[in-house]
Enzyme design. Structure first.
Site, short mmCIF file in Angstrom:
data_model
loop_
_atom_site.label_atom_id
_atom_site.label_comp_id
_atom_site.label_asym_id
_atom_site.label_seq_id
_atom_site.Cartn_x
_atom_site.Cartn_y
_atom_site.Cartn_z
N TRP A 189 0.74 -1.13 0.13
CA TRP A 189 0.18 0.01 0.13
C TRP A 189 0.78 1.34 -0.02
O TRP A 189 1.86 1.38 0.75
CB TRP A 189 -0.92 0.02 1.29
CG TRP A 189 -1.81 1.08 1.40
CD1 TRP A 189 -2.69 1.63 0.39
CD2 TRP A 189 -1.96 1.90 2.75
NE1 TRP A 189 -3.36 2.70 0.86
CE2 TRP A 189 -2.86 2.92 2.37
CE3 TRP A 189 -1.53 1.58 3.97
CZ2 TRP A 189 -3.31 3.82 3.38
CZ3 TRP A 189 -1.88 2.63 5.01
CH2 TRP A 189 -2.83 3.64 4.57
N ASP A 270 -0.53 -5.43 9.26
CA ASP A 270 -1.72 -4.61 9.12
C ASP A 270 -2.76 -5.34 8.56
O ASP A 270 -2.91 -6.21 7.69
CB ASP A 270 -0.95 -3.79 7.84
CG ASP A 270 -2.11 -2.81 7.33
OD1 ASP A 270 -3.20 -2.46 7.90
OD2 ASP A 270 -1.89 -1.81 6.29
N LYS A 306 -13.21 -0.97 5.75
CA LYS A 306 -13.62 -1.66 4.90
C LYS A 306 -14.80 -2.73 5.51
O LYS A 306 -15.92 -2.83 4.88
CB LYS A 306 -12.83 -2.58 4.04
CG LYS A 306 -11.16 -2.08 3.96
CD LYS A 306 -11.05 -0.88 3.21
CE LYS A 306 -10.15 0.08 3.24
NZ LYS A 306 -9.32 0.33 2.07
N1 PGU Z 1 -3.48 -0.57 5.13
C1 PGU Z 1 -4.01 -1.06 4.16
C2 PGU Z 1 -3.08 -2.39 3.67
C3 PGU Z 1 -4.81 -0.19 3.12
O1 PGU Z 1 -5.27 -0.86 2.11
C4 PGU Z 1 -5.50 0.83 3.84
C5 PGU Z 1 -6.53 1.49 2.86
C6 PGU Z 1 -4.89 1.36 5.12
C7 PGU Z 1 -4.47 0.40 5.74
C8 PGU Z 1 -5.77 2.17 5.78
O2 PGU Z 1 -7.14 2.21 5.98
P1 PGU Z 1 -7.83 3.34 6.71
O3 PGU Z 1 -8.85 3.89 6.02
O4 PGU Z 1 -6.75 3.99 7.68
O5 PGU Z 1 -8.32 2.13 7.80
N2 PGU Z 1 -6.30 1.45 1.69
C9 PGU Z 1 -7.27 1.84 0.68
C10 PGU Z 1 -8.06 3.25 0.90
C11 PGU Z 1 -7.62 4.28 0.27
C12 PGU Z 1 -6.10 4.80 0.96
O6 PGU Z 1 -5.15 4.78 0.29
O7 PGU Z 1 -6.38 5.07 2.24
C13 PGU Z 1 -6.87 1.70 -0.69
O8 PGU Z 1 -7.52 2.05 -1.74
O9 PGU Z 1 -5.40 1.36 -1.14
#
Ligand code: PGU
Length: 459
Positions: A189, A270, A306
């Protein structure tokens, strides 16, 4: 003798009647009004000294425009596109078959209950957040029968969703852990390297994904973690790896666990997608539970964005599993010192929703049914997209679309093909070729399949 105050009044009156004083007041008023009407017109000798902040030259004039965020910026671009067929597959956010954001029924119900509870107030929470939320969150990820919980070896602190939990965990490690290097998977990510660097850790990567097989580079992973200095921190995606959708098998997890423990590497999980990978909260927690079962220490960042659809409520938790209850309580006291100057204490609303759902078995069951329905819809989208590409005879092996799990498919499309999809078909995705399967519907699959077919045959 006259009282002092009268003397003063007399003096003031006398001053006002003094022609030289009144003309000086007149001068100042004229200067001030000139300045207010047009600060640049005031003549030099009369002007009020102009402070840097009042000048037309901004103290921030040297700033360059920063690029949009690689993930959230996709939504910004999408919002600007007037096309009626536009499709946002960038951000990992669940959409219904109608393409609409979803608030779970169970969440709506609990919110109603919370609003009706007259005894609820808006006082500050403790630094660590809602106590019940913390206890129940630990049980959700580690299991109700987890020995670490029973032995009070788990410290859980409510944080600002997954991102905030990672950041607080990173800062805690930078302050109190003897090794400052964290290994993150390649790819991962996009926010991970930024979060940990700003937290004060040094970020290195380990091989994770093999583009040739579109699967796990297990050998590369073992080699890179095998040569990491003892004690290093290792970031692991608990399930539904973002962006690849590729997870280790249970056997591979066991090998990874043995390697980490034998080299005293510290796991930092994570967990942003519990329940989204398989549809089962317990199955998706298996890797984490494997590491807790051996009695070793670890950190875990948990998000309800999510799996409860609470994206904007920013609700999550950081858990730290220690060797003893005594260490765990000292850990908590130090985590509080990280949180207090950062945002003082977390917000009430989202954590109250989660706690209410996790506390009540009927609400919990209702949640798991809705969660499973979301996971199943994503799996159906995988099959439909795969079938649509097969029926178009799109060149290439697209079986990874049905093999990968979780919210995303790592398509293998290159940056030029991605920009073709956006320009020609108004389909928005991240430049690494990741698409959010949760943003697709039966109605939009043919449009995406047409676009991918055109991209791979013409670009
Ligand atoms: N860790 C991972 C692996 C993730 O994919 C995401 C969110 C988070 C943590 C953080 O999520 P929180 O909303 O802080 O609980 N990734 C999504 C959402 C958009 C973003 O980049 O924040 C994504 O589309 O990759």
């Amino acid at each position: 003798m006259r009282p002092q105050s009268n003397t003063t009044t007399t003096t003031n009156i006398n001053t006002f009647s003094d022609p030289s004083f009144s003309s000086s007041i007149h001068r100042r008023i004229t200067t001030l009004s000139n300045h207010l009407l047009n600060p640049h017109m005031a003549s030099d000798n009369q002007s009020i000294s102009v402070s840097p902040t009042a000048s037309s030259h901004s103290v921030f004039a040297h700033l360059l425009p920063a690029p949009e965020d690689p993930i959230l910026g996709v939504t910004v671009a999408y919002n600007k596109d007037p096309s009626p067929v536009k499709l946002n597959l960038g951000v990992g956010a669940y959409r219904t078959e109608e393409g609409k954001p979803l608030v779970l029924n169970v969440v709506r119900r609990v919110e109603q209950q919370l609003v009706n509870e007259a005894s609820r107030n808006k006082e500050y929470l403790p630094i660590v957040g809602v106590a019940d939320f913390n206890k129940l969150s630990a049980r959700l990820i580690f299991g109700a029968d987890s020995p670490a919980i029973q032995e009070n070896r788990v410290t859980t602190v409510q944080c600002l969703s997954g991102t905030g939990s990672l950041r607080v965990g990173g800062e805690f490690l930078a302050r109190h852990y003897h090794e400052r290097t964290i290994y993150i998977p390649q790819p991962t990510w996009g926010n991970h390297p930024k979060i940990f660097t700003l937290a004060g850790l040094s970020v290195k990567s380990y091989r994770y994904y093999a583009p040739a097989t579109r699967g796990l580079d297990f050998e590369g992973l073992l080699e890179d973690l095998g040569s990491a200095p003892s004690g290093s921190i290792v970031l692991l995606h608990a399930c539904a790896h973002n962006p690849t959708g590729v997870d280790p098998t249970p056997e591979q997890w066991e090998t990874i666990r043995q390697l980490l423990r034998s080299k005293a590497l510290l796991p930092f999980f994570d967990s942003a997608y519990q329940g989204f990978a398989s549809g089962s909260l317990d199955i998706d927690a298996q890797a984490v539970r494997l590491f807790v079962a051996d009695g070793g220490e670890l950190l875990l960042a948990q998000s309800y964005a999510k799996n409860m659809g609470l994206y904007g409520e920013r609700v999550g938790a950081l858990s730290i599993v220690s060797k003893s209850a005594d260490v765990a309580s000292r850990v908590e006291s130090q985590v509080k010192l990280v949180v207090r100057p950062m945002y003082s204490n977390p917000p009430i609303h989202g954590a109250s929703i989660v706690a209410a759902i996790l506390r009540d078995s009927d609400l919990y069951n209702e949640w798991t049914i809705e969660l499973k329905a979301m996971a199943d819809r994503i799996i159906t989208m995988r099959q439909q997209l795969f079938d649509a590409l097969q029926s178009r005879g799109t060149p290439g092996d697209w079986s990874h679309i049905i093999k990968q799990i979780g919210m995303f498919t790592f398509t293998g499309l290159n940056a030029e093909q991605v920009s073709f999809l956006t320009k020609e078909y108004h389909i928005y995705l991240t430049s690494d070729g990741r698409i959010s399967m949760a943003g697709l519907s039966s109605r939009t699959v043919p449009h995406l399949a047409d676009a991918i077919h055109a991209a791979v045959t013409t670009v």
